[in-house]
Design an enzyme around this catalytic site. Sequence first.
Site, short mmCIF file in Angstrom:
data_model
loop_
_atom_site.label_atom_id
_atom_site.label_comp_id
_atom_site.label_asym_id
_atom_site.label_seq_id
_atom_site.Cartn_x
_atom_site.Cartn_y
_atom_site.Cartn_z
CE LYS A 57 -4.31 -1.95 1.65
NZ LYS A 57 -3.95 -3.36 1.92
C1 LIG Z 1 -4.62 -4.44 1.34
C2 LIG Z 1 -3.86 -5.73 1.30
C3 LIG Z 1 -4.20 -6.77 0.39
C4 LIG Z 1 -5.42 -6.70 -0.50
O1 LIG Z 1 -5.23 -5.79 -1.57
P1 LIG Z 1 -6.50 -5.27 -2.40
O2 LIG Z 1 -5.95 -4.26 -3.32
O3 LIG Z 1 -7.46 -4.70 -1.40
O4 LIG Z 1 -7.07 -6.45 -3.10
C5 LIG Z 1 -3.41 -7.91 0.36
N1 LIG Z 1 -2.34 -8.03 1.16
C6 LIG Z 1 -1.98 -7.08 2.05
C7 LIG Z 1 -0.80 -7.31 2.92
C8 LIG Z 1 -2.72 -5.89 2.14
O5 LIG Z 1 -2.36 -4.96 3.02
#
Ligand SMILES: *Cc1c(COP(=O)(O)O)cnc(C)c1O
Length: 433
Positions: free
Chosen positions: A107
């Site tokens: 993220k």
């Molecule tokens: C947010 C997150 C996901 C999921 O990603 P999306 O874009 O919401 O599908 C998967 N793994 C981790 C570690 C995350 O923080």
Amino acid sequence: MILYSTKNRQLKANLEEAVFRSLPADNGLYMPEHIPTVSEEFLKNIDQLTFNEIAFEVSKSLLNEDIPENDIRMIVERAFDFDAPVVPIEVNIRCLELFHGPSMAFKDFGARFMASLMSYFLGRSQKEIHILVATSGDTGGAVAQGFHNVPGISVTILYPKGKVSDIQEKQLTTLGGNVTALEVEGTFDDCQALVKQAFLDKELTQKYNLASANSINISRLIPQSFYYFRAYAQVKHLGLPVVFSVPSGNFGNLSAGILAHRMGLPVDHFVAVTNRNNVVPKYLENGAYTPSPSVETVSNAMDVGNPSNFVRLTRFFDDEWSQVKNDVSGFWFNDEQTKAAMQDVYERQGYLMCPHTAVAYLGLKEYMNLINKEVLGVFLSTAHYAKFLNVVEDALGTAEVNIPTRLSVLLSKTKESIPMSTRFEDFKNYLLS
Ligand SMILES: *Cc1c(COP(=O)(O)O)cnc(C)c1O
């Protein structure tokens, strides 16, 4: 870039509006009206380029009508001082590590780019904005890091008390400065409800320029396409068709992969993998989309029962199930399978994966076993394993796990948070005070 609402093609916005509003007024999702393609020259020489050079080229294709080229370069440079390396795991299986940013989860790509872009727009307008964000763990850390010390922006993060890991909590509560953490006596859904209500409250919206930093914001989607290009650059020389396996919750990550594909990135297929929150794999199976309440799993950042990017994902395929199925296969796995994969890959290859990453690994193996072996499979590692120590220790049966310094220094810092009830009045009074 002109964007339209998935609920109404006539409801349009330019990039700046879409970034600050996050959602169109009709509660649809912003979609680019036109998706540009990158040049053949760029794809031919992509293996000679750095992450930032790739990010610049892709951004230029998307944003050149909104922002001058030199400013795009500056926005990219300010956002990224980390790479997305591809590492070998098994024959024809690679892992794309997306955890080299400040909060050690993927993220960071979205949050850093969003902060850099917002700050650019704000610099031109002299506005002050206030970001509100609810988090179940990883989003808050990335947003806090992304916006820390960005002039003109203050950030309030709401997280559920006792429901995020120690490291995640420290990431939210130890930055100080323009970042404030509210520890809410409730669940993630309560946090999200408070944020939603704040955006609807006249008094608050008149007093502050409120903005959201959630995963449906278009400025978080765009930068997530960059690392698919960067991954391709690192495996191109192998000459095999490339398959990406994406561990999914709200499906922003997968949507960004589809965006990269639409821009001309050569991708043979995508694998959408979830934990027991499997509404999308079920949709891929039978064409019916049936949201359901989320269930708790060890890959908790993917515990989503009604993925917010589902509409965007299917819109890339003109909402045609058969077209989605051509490009995307779905699988899902339970906690036992996930922990077994973590242990198995660690024992055979000495490589430790976080539970989300393990889900992606399992999906890729399943795809290659059942559907197509003759590919180069890349599974996305969305977080560093040390962010989920309890699960790792449980899966491996040992507490002797290395923690990178960037995370271990956090544990000795003192948490600073403000206790908050789930009553909107309390939250509102706090914001107004
Ligand atoms: C947010 C997150 C996901 C999921 O990603 P999306 O874009 O919401 O599908 C998967 N793994 C981790 C570690 C995350 O923080």
